[in-house]
Design a protein around this motif. Sequence first.
Motif, PDB file in Angstrom:
ATOM      1  N   SER A   1      70.735  82.921   7.675  1.00  0.00           N
ATOM      2  CA  SER A   1      69.959  82.871   6.440  1.00  0.00           C
ATOM      3  C   SER A   1      68.559  82.354   6.717  1.00  0.00           C
ATOM      4  O   SER A   1      68.377  81.202   7.130  1.00  0.00           O
ATOM      5  N   VAL A   2      67.556  83.177   6.472  1.00  0.00           N
ATOM      6  CA  VAL A   2      66.167  82.760   6.625  1.00  0.00           C
ATOM      7  C   VAL A   2      65.808  81.747   5.535  1.00  0.00           C
ATOM      8  O   VAL A   2      65.043  80.805   5.765  1.00  0.00           O
ATOM      9  N   PHE A   3      66.385  81.917   4.346  1.00  0.00           N
ATOM     10  CA  PHE A   3      66.140  80.949   3.274  1.00  0.00           C
ATOM     11  C   PHE A   3      66.544  79.542   3.706  1.00  0.00           C
ATOM     12  O   PHE A   3      65.851  78.558   3.385  1.00  0.00           O
ATOM     13  N   ALA A   4      67.655  79.423   4.431  1.00  0.00           N
ATOM     14  CA  ALA A   4      68.095  78.109   4.915  1.00  0.00           C
ATOM     15  C   ALA A   4      67.033  77.482   5.813  1.00  0.00           C
ATOM     16  O   ALA A   4      66.749  76.280   5.721  1.00  0.00           O
TER      17      ALA A   4
ATOM     18  N   LEU B   1      60.681  90.906   3.496  1.00  0.00           N
ATOM     19  CA  LEU B   1      60.314  89.924   2.471  1.00  0.00           C
ATOM     20  C   LEU B   1      61.532  89.416   1.704  1.00  0.00           C
ATOM     21  O   LEU B   1      61.541  88.262   1.249  1.00  0.00           O
ATOM     22  N   LYS B   2      62.549  90.237   1.564  1.00  0.00           N
ATOM     23  CA  LYS B   2      63.768  89.810   0.883  1.00  0.00           C
ATOM     24  C   LYS B   2      64.470  88.673   1.629  1.00  0.00           C
ATOM     25  O   LYS B   2      65.249  87.924   1.024  1.00  0.00           O
ATOM     26  N   LEU B   3      64.201  88.555   2.923  1.00  0.00           N
ATOM     27  CA  LEU B   3      64.825  87.490   3.700  1.00  0.00           C
ATOM     28  C   LEU B   3      64.427  86.107   3.189  1.00  0.00           C
ATOM     29  O   LEU B   3      65.149  85.137   3.398  1.00  0.00           O
ATOM     30  N   SER B   4      63.295  86.019   2.505  1.00  0.00           N
ATOM     31  CA  SER B   4      62.831  84.730   1.990  1.00  0.00           C
ATOM     32  C   SER B   4      63.829  84.107   1.024  1.00  0.00           C
ATOM     33  O   SER B   4      63.870  82.886   0.873  1.00  0.00           O
ATOM     34  N   PHE B   5      64.626  84.946   0.366  1.00  0.00           N
ATOM     35  CA  PHE B   5      65.554  84.463  -0.659  1.00  0.00           C
ATOM     36  C   PHE B   5      66.979  84.978  -0.408  1.00  0.00           C
ATOM     37  O   PHE B   5      67.683  85.339  -1.342  1.00  0.00           O
ATOM     38  N   ASP B   6      67.383  84.971   0.869  1.00  0.00           N
ATOM     39  CA  ASP B   6      68.724  85.450   1.216  1.00  0.00           C
ATOM     40  C   ASP B   6      69.752  84.319   1.158  1.00  0.00           C
ATOM     41  O   ASP B   6      70.648  84.231   1.991  1.00  0.00           O
TER      42      ASP B   6
ATOM     43  N   MET C   1      67.174  92.700   7.378  1.00  0.00           N
ATOM     44  CA  MET C   1      67.014  93.919   8.172  1.00  0.00           C
ATOM     45  C   MET C   1      68.257  94.113   9.043  1.00  0.00           C
ATOM     46  O   MET C   1      68.854  93.154   9.486  1.00  0.00           O
ATOM     47  N   ASP C   2      68.655  95.338   9.271  1.00  0.00           N
ATOM     48  CA  ASP C   2      69.894  95.585   9.987  1.00  0.00           C
ATOM     49  C   ASP C   2      69.738  95.302  11.468  1.00  0.00           C
ATOM     50  O   ASP C   2      68.664  95.317  12.041  1.00  0.00           O
TER      51      ASP C   2
ATOM     52  N   ARG D   1      58.869 100.747  10.258  1.00  0.00           N
ATOM     53  CA  ARG D   1      59.661 101.312   9.165  1.00  0.00           C
ATOM     54  C   ARG D   1      58.884 101.432   7.865  1.00  0.00           C
ATOM     55  O   ARG D   1      59.478 101.658   6.808  1.00  0.00           O
ATOM     56  N   GLU D   2      57.592 101.242   7.920  1.00  0.00           N
ATOM     57  CA  GLU D   2      56.723 101.347   6.747  1.00  0.00           C
ATOM     58  C   GLU D   2      57.204 100.411   5.631  1.00  0.00           C
ATOM     59  O   GLU D   2      57.749  99.358   5.899  1.00  0.00           O
ATOM     60  N   MET D   3      57.003 100.780   4.372  1.00  0.00           N
ATOM     61  CA  MET D   3      57.215  99.850   3.271  1.00  0.00           C
ATOM     62  C   MET D   3      58.676  99.456   3.095  1.00  0.00           C
ATOM     63  O   MET D   3      58.970  98.343   2.643  1.00  0.00           O
ATOM     64  N   GLN D   4      59.602 100.327   3.439  1.00  0.00           N
ATOM     65  CA  GLN D   4      61.013  99.983   3.297  1.00  0.00           C
ATOM     66  C   GLN D   4      61.362  98.791   4.184  1.00  0.00           C
ATOM     67  O   GLN D   4      62.067  97.870   3.766  1.00  0.00           O
ATOM     68  N   GLY D   5      60.854  98.819   5.400  1.00  0.00           N
ATOM     69  CA  GLY D   5      61.090  97.697   6.302  1.00  0.00           C
ATOM     70  C   GLY D   5      60.435  96.420   5.818  1.00  0.00           C
ATOM     71  O   GLY D   5      61.004  95.331   5.942  1.00  0.00           O
ATOM     72  N   VAL D   6      59.231  96.545   5.264  1.00  0.00           N
ATOM     73  CA  VAL D   6      58.525  95.370   4.754  1.00  0.00           C
ATOM     74  C   VAL D   6      59.288  94.751   3.592  1.00  0.00           C
ATOM     75  O   VAL D   6      59.419  93.522   3.496  1.00  0.00           O
ATOM     76  N   LYS D   7      59.821  95.579   2.709  1.00  0.00           N
ATOM     77  CA  LYS D   7      60.600  95.074   1.576  1.00  0.00           C
ATOM     78  C   LYS D   7      61.822  94.311   2.068  1.00  0.00           C
ATOM     79  O   LYS D   7      62.165  93.250   1.543  1.00  0.00           O
ATOM     80  N   GLU D   8      62.492  94.853   3.075  1.00  0.00           N
ATOM     81  CA  GLU D   8      63.665  94.179   3.631  1.00  0.00           C
ATOM     82  C   GLU D   8      63.276  92.857   4.275  1.00  0.00           C
ATOM     83  O   GLU D   8      63.999  91.860   4.165  1.00  0.00           O
TER      84      GLU D   8
END
Length: 265
Positions: free
Chosen positions: A209-212, A74-79, A1-2, A65-72
């Motif tokens: 990195s959230v993945f880290a 969840l993507k942090l899991s594999f950043d 997320m920005d 931010r509704e679903m767009q924010g949620v997608k961003e």
Amino acid sequence: MDNSLLENKSPLKFFLLVLLLSIPFWILGAMAGDLTKILPIKLPISALTTFCPLLAATILVYKQREMQGVKELLKLSFDFKKIKNKKWYIPIVFVMPVIAVLSYWYMKMTGATLPEPQTPLLFAFISFFIFLIAAIGEEVGWSGYAIDPMQNKWGALKASIILGLVWAIWHIIPYSQAHHTPIWIVWQCISTVFLRVIIVWIYNNTVKSVFATILFHAMINVSTFMFPNYGSHYNPFVGAIFIIMTVVIVVFFWGTKTLARYRYT
């Protein structure tokens, strides 16, 4: 997320929502016993609160931010692409196993009666992926949502200690429902606070990195439950000694403001 979203994040609302979402699991844990019927490790049903930080962060981001924010989110899991310096995988993966080995040796040298460590490879493999999924449930919330606005306000060390205190308090009921003694819980909570400092150190040095943090979090649990007899001989007092020593080293070399300014660069 920005980064523009940082000012709109509310760690306090996040903490309160995590608490609210956890209550049903705590009640269920008090009524239903533990998970030892399906897992060999000592975990209460209330350990399922591990997904509450993810759920809380998802709810708050969706409102914003509704679903767009949620997608961003969840993507942090594999950043993992953020981890440009691959050398950081060394502390991410090996700090906790080293602490576990040092703890075991210390306990043996000081006269503790311990069985020889046995590490069934299948259990190690399965537990790693179980704990990795559980770590996603926590770190997308703690690291992906809460820590940045806290760091911006208080600096890295103070923010990590505050978040660590919240994290530790949140664990008290599950620790109690796992039938640990009060002194065990106290030392485990102390370890938990200082572990959060290490997590923030890793987070800040891997370009956030959230993945880290997820991978390191999983290694915390794997290292604990690889202790003899699925963690039954784990001593949080001894673990705390080595965790605190690690934090002292981290703070000395990387400073308190960001935990990312290596003094000998």
